[in-house]
Scaffold this motif. Structure first.
Motif, short mmCIF file in Angstrom:
data_model
loop_
_atom_site.label_atom_id
_atom_site.label_comp_id
_atom_site.label_asym_id
_atom_site.label_seq_id
_atom_site.Cartn_x
_atom_site.Cartn_y
_atom_site.Cartn_z
N LEU A 165 -11.04 0.82 4.03
CA LEU A 165 -11.46 2.22 4.10
C LEU A 165 -12.18 2.60 2.80
CD1 LEU A 165 -11.03 4.31 6.36
CD2 LEU A 165 -9.24 5.31 4.96
N MET A 166 -13.26 3.38 2.93
CA MET A 166 -14.05 3.80 1.76
C MET A 166 -14.48 5.25 1.92
SD MET A 166 -16.60 0.55 1.22
CE MET A 166 -15.97 -1.13 1.23
N LEU A 177 -6.60 12.27 -0.37
CA LEU A 177 -6.24 11.10 0.46
C LEU A 177 -5.30 10.20 -0.36
CD1 LEU A 177 -9.76 10.32 1.98
CD2 LEU A 177 -7.92 11.72 2.94
N ARG A 178 -4.02 10.60 -0.39
CA ARG A 178 -3.04 9.88 -1.20
C ARG A 178 -2.26 8.85 -0.41
NH1 ARG A 178 -2.75 15.30 -2.85
NH2 ARG A 178 -3.53 15.63 -4.98
N LYS A 179 -2.19 9.04 0.90
CA LYS A 179 -1.47 8.09 1.76
C LYS A 179 -2.27 7.94 3.06
CE LYS A 179 1.73 11.79 3.17
NZ LYS A 179 1.02 12.82 2.38
N PRO A 180 -2.07 6.84 3.77
CA PRO A 180 -2.91 6.56 4.95
C PRO A 180 -2.97 7.71 5.95
CG PRO A 180 -1.68 4.61 4.37
CD PRO A 180 -1.17 5.70 3.47
N GLU A 181 -1.87 8.38 6.21
CA GLU A 181 -1.89 9.43 7.23
C GLU A 181 -2.77 10.62 6.83
OE1 GLU A 181 2.42 9.33 5.59
OE2 GLU A 181 0.77 7.94 6.01
N ALA A 203 -3.76 0.61 13.39
CA ALA A 203 -2.60 -0.18 13.78
C ALA A 203 -1.93 -0.79 12.54
CB ALA A 203 -3.01 -1.28 14.76
N VAL A 204 -2.73 -1.36 11.64
CA VAL A 204 -2.17 -1.96 10.41
C VAL A 204 -1.53 -0.89 9.54
CG1 VAL A 204 -2.70 -3.24 8.31
CG2 VAL A 204 -3.81 -3.87 10.46
N ALA A 205 -2.10 0.32 9.54
CA ALA A 205 -1.56 1.43 8.74
C ALA A 205 -0.37 2.10 9.40
CB ALA A 205 -2.66 2.46 8.47
#
Length: 296
Positions: A165-166, A177-181, A203-205
């Protein structure tokens, strides 16, 4: 041996069809009107049909002739391609390379000065491709692709890549954007020619049940990349390919431990292409550049 009409007569017929008259064909071929007429008569005799009809003072191709000329055009293109691949006549040492657009703009071009410094006499002609397809129009000495064909091309792997992700600094000022969610709270950029990448990342996150809304979709990745650089949203991008943008600070990798869609780029040489010294040096240079990215 297959019986064929004389190629000079076929060429005169082909040019006359495209030029629309004997006179225009004679001017293009630098021969007389009578010579064009004689060539057409040879072709008409061989095929057993009248290929031109008279309209006023001009002779114009019939619909049958135009269809025949269309197919002959493909045959002449094939002959030209064979001549280029099996000989060096008229090439002026031009080395034709086909490269996917994003890889060309963001990975190859920033490095080409190094190649020209090593080989100042190199005469590269770079063409970009918006598709991974191998069967594209035109002759190329070398194609760079992720996909390979064992029967039609010899392949040299040179660059491994993977996607993470970028986002641009401008977007990161607007969204925390501190955590994937947290990604679910901002616009997400998706590329139609790279389907499934976002599903893999979610899915990986651990975000398989994420809502499908919030996507900004574009047809090709170089368009998606422009949207990412403009701060329109977050997107998945190839880390090695975009290493120059990352090093300049134009893109920031997010949660780099979450990677998806690994891929390998290959230098593909069509079967029948005789590798010149320049061809071999360019392949070796690609491998060196790819290894530098791998260990950087």
């Amino acid at each position: 041996m297959h019986a064929l009409p004389p190629l000079t007569a076929l060429r005169a017929f082909f040019v006359a069809c495209h030029a629309g008259s004997y006179t225009a064909a004679a001017q293009e071929l630098c021969i007389t009107h009578g010579a064009v007429s004689r060539h057409i008569q040879v072709v008409e005799k061989w095929f057993g049909v009248n290929l031109f009809s008279k309209e006023g003072q001009r002779r114009v191709p019939t619909p049958y002739a135009l269809e025949l000329a269309r197919e002959l055009g493909s045959a002449f293109d094939t002959l030209s391609d064979i001549a280029l691949r099996y000989g060096n006549g008229g090439r002026n040492n031009v080395f034709n390379v086909s490269v996917p657009t994003t890889l060309c703009l963001k990975w190859l071009l920033p490095r080409l000065d190094d190649f020209y410094a090593r080989f100042p006499q190199a005469n590269l002609q770079i063409s970009t491709a918006n598709t991974e397809q191998l069967h594209i129009v035109g002759h190329y000495d070398l194609l760079i692709r992720r996909e390979i064909s064992a029967t039609e091309y010899s392949a040299i792997p040179f660059l491994q890549d993977t996607h993470c992700l970028m986002a641009s600094p401008a977007l990161l000022k607007r969204f925390a954007l501190r955590k994937p969610e947290d990604v679910l709270n901002c616009p997400r950029i998706e590329t139609l020619t790279r389907p499934g990448h976002w599903n893999q990342w979610l899915a990986v996150a651990g975000l398989q049940n994420a809502p499908v809304s919030g996507f900004r979709r574009y047809d090709h990745f170089h368009v998606s990349l422009h949207a990412m650089l403009e701060g329109i949203g977050v997107g998945l991008g190839p880390v090695s390919t975009l290493s120059a943008e990352i090093s300049r600070g134009n893109l920031v990798p997010l949660f780099p431990q979450i990677t998806v869609a690994p891929c390998q780029y290959h230098a593909l040489t069509p079967v029948g292409v005789q590798k010149t010294l320049l061809h071999q040096e360019f392949e070796r240079w690609l491998v060196i550049q790819g290894a530098a990215d791998l260990y950087s």
